[in-house]
Design an enzyme around this catalytic site. Structure first.
Site, PDB file in Angstrom:
ATOM      1  N   HIS A  33       0.654  -1.361  -0.109  1.00 38.92           N
ATOM      2  CA  HIS A  33      -0.101   0.074  -0.014  1.00 38.92           C
ATOM      3  C   HIS A  33       0.980   1.480   0.020  1.00 38.92           C
ATOM      4  O   HIS A  33       1.889   1.338   0.750  1.00 38.92           O
ATOM      5  CB  HIS A  33      -1.049   0.121   1.271  1.00 38.92           C
ATOM      6  CG  HIS A  33      -0.305  -0.003   2.440  1.00 38.92           C
ATOM      7  ND1 HIS A  33      -1.130  -0.271   3.620  1.00 38.92           N
ATOM      8  CD2 HIS A  33       0.937  -0.092   2.880  1.00 38.92           C
ATOM      9  CE1 HIS A  33      -0.125  -0.427   4.548  1.00 38.92           C
ATOM     10  NE2 HIS A  33       0.823  -0.025   4.333  1.00 38.92           N
ATOM     11  N   ASN A  34       0.522   2.222  -0.707  1.00 39.84           N
ATOM     12  CA  ASN A  34       1.013   3.498  -0.932  1.00 39.84           C
ATOM     13  C   ASN A  34       2.503   3.485  -1.628  1.00 39.84           C
ATOM     14  O   ASN A  34       3.054   4.667  -1.675  1.00 39.84           O
ATOM     15  CB  ASN A  34       1.361   4.185   0.522  1.00 39.84           C
ATOM     16  CG  ASN A  34       0.135   4.527   1.385  1.00 39.84           C
ATOM     17  OD1 ASN A  34      -0.354   3.444   2.210  1.00 39.84           O
ATOM     18  ND2 ASN A  34      -0.652   5.663   1.161  1.00 39.84           N
TER      19      ASN A  34
END
Length: 348
Positions: A240-241
Site C-alpha cells: 500500500h501507498n
C-alpha cells in the site's frame, strides 16, 4: 502455440527491417529454436554457439555480417528485437467479439462501451466504466467505480477492487488481484493487532503489463501507483501507498513494501525486495535476492542483504569464502597460542 503462416524471406526481412540473403523467395511457415531441423521454419540466433546449431539448409536470422555467400537467411542489427517481431507474426490472434456474454452480471449503473467484450461469468458493479475495445475474459470481477481504459485486456479470474483505475492498452494476466486492502496493522496492542482501515485506491498507468497471480494493495489514503510502460512479472507484490515509476521492470516474486518509491526505469531482479519508505533512484538495479533496506542512489547496481553496491557485495562474498578456507588454519594458530600461554603459566 505457433500459428503457421506463409511468408517469403524477402517479406520477413521487411517485417524485421533486415537484409535478405540467398533464396529471397523461399517460403517459411513458422519459427523454431536454433536446434530445430525444419527447412520451412526460420531460426533466430544472436550467439555464435546457437548459430552453429542451425542446419545449413535451415533459413536463419542473425546479426549483420554472419551469413556466408549462398546461405539463405536475414541479417539484422538487433536479432533479439527481430525475434520478438517474428514470434508476434506467428502468434495466435485471439478474436474477442464486442458484447456482453449472457452469463455476465452487469449493474444497471455501470457504463460498458459497445465495442468492449465482456466474457462469461464476469461481474461489473455499479458506476464502473469499461472503455472502448476493452476485453474482460471469463470470471473477471470489476468493483464499484472501477475505470478501465481503452483496449486494455484483462484475463481470466482477475479481481479489480472498488475504485481501481487501469489505464489504456494494459494487459493483466490471470489470477491477479488489484486494490485489495493494504497490510496495515497497529502491532503490540493487546490482545491482538489493530487493523488500520485502507480507504485509498490503486492507479495503473498506460501500457502496463501485470503478470499472473500478482497483487497490488490499495493505499491507506490517496493512491498506490504503477507508472506508464512498467512491466510486472508473475507473483509480484506491491504494498500500500507504494509508488512505482515509469518503465520499471519487476521480475518474479519481487516484493515492494508499503510507501516504498521506485523512480523511473528501476529494475528489480527475481526475489528482490524493497523495505517500507525506501526510495530506489532512477535507473537503479536491485540484483536477484537483494534487499534494499536503505535508499538506493540513481543508476547504481545493488545486491545482497542488506543491499549494498554490487562491487562491495562481491568483495564481501569473496572474503567470506576465504574465511571458510582459513578457519582450520586459524584454529591451529589459536590452539598453538593456548599451549604457549599454558606453558608460560607453568614456568612461573
Amino acid at each position: 502455440m505457433i500459428v503457421e503462416r506463409d511468408i517469403t524471406i524477402a517479406e520477413l526481412a521487411g517485417l524485421v527491417e533486415g537484409k535478405p540473403l540467398g533464396d529471397e523467395r523461399k517460403i517459411v511457415r513458422g519459427v523454431q529454436l536454433p536446434s530445430g531441423q525444419r527447412r520451412d521454419y526460420v531460426a533466430v540466433a544472436w550467439q555464435k554457439e546457437d548459430f552453429h546449431l542451425v542446419g545449413e539448409d535451415v533459413p536463419v536470422v542473425v546479426p549483420e555480417g554472419w551469413l556466408t555467400e549462398g546461405r539463405t537467411g536475414i541479417e539484422v542489427k538487433d536479432p533479439q528485437l527481430a525475434f520478438a517481431k517474428i514470434l508476434s507474426f506467428f502468434s495466435p490472434k485471439k478474436d474477442f467479439s464486442p458484447g456482453i456474454h449472457e452469463t455476465a452480471v452487469v449493474d444497471a449503473a455501470a457504463k460498458v462501451d459497445p465495442s468492449a467484450s465482456v466474457g462469461p461469468y464476469c461481474v461489473i458493479k455499479k458506476d464502473a466504466e469499461i472503455g472502448p475495445g476493452v476485453v474482460l475474459e471469463s470470471g473477471v470481477y470489476v468493483g464499484e467505480s472501477v475505470k478501465i481504459g481503452a483496449r486494455t485486456r484483462i484475463e481470466h479470474g482477475v479481481v479489480l477492487y472498488d475504485g481501481t483505475i487501469v489505464g489504456e492498452d494494459c494487459l493483466i494476466h490471470a489470477g491477479s488481484v488489484i486494490g485489495c486492502d493494504g497490510f496495515g496493522f497497529l502491532l503490540n496492542r493487546a490482545p491482538k493487532p489493530i487493523k488500520i482501515p485502507q480507504l485509498g485506491r490503486v492507479r495503473i498507468g498506460n501500457r502496463v503489463e501485470i503478470g499472473a497471480c500478482s497483487t497490488i494493495d490499495r493505499a491507506t489514503l490517496d493512491e498506490t501507483v504503477v507508472g506508464d510502460d512498467t512491466v510486472i512479472d508473475n507473483h509480484v507484490h506491491i504494498g500500500h501507498n507504494a509508488k512505482i515509476g515509469k518503465g520499471c521492470v519487476l521480475v518474479a516474486m519481487v516484493g515492494i513494501a508499503g510507501s516504498a518509491v521506485l523512480e523511473d526505469g528501476v529494475v528489480m531482479a527475481a526475489r528482490s525486495g524493497v523495505a517500507d519508505h525506501v526510495r530506489v533512484g532512477k535507473g537503479a538495479v536491485i540484483a536477484a535476492h537483494g534487499g534494499a533496506t536503505k535508499d538506493v542512489p540513481p543508476g547504481k547496481v545493488y545486491s545482497g542483504f542488506p543491499a549494498r553496491e554490487h562491487d562491495q557485495e562481491m568483495k564481501r562474498q569473496v572474503i567470506v569464502g576465504k574465511l571458510v578456507e582459513l578457519y582450520p588454519k586459524l584454529r591451529k594458530v589459536l590452539k598453538s597460542l593456548d599451549k604457549d600461554q599454558e606453558g608460560a603459566g607453568e614456568s612461573k
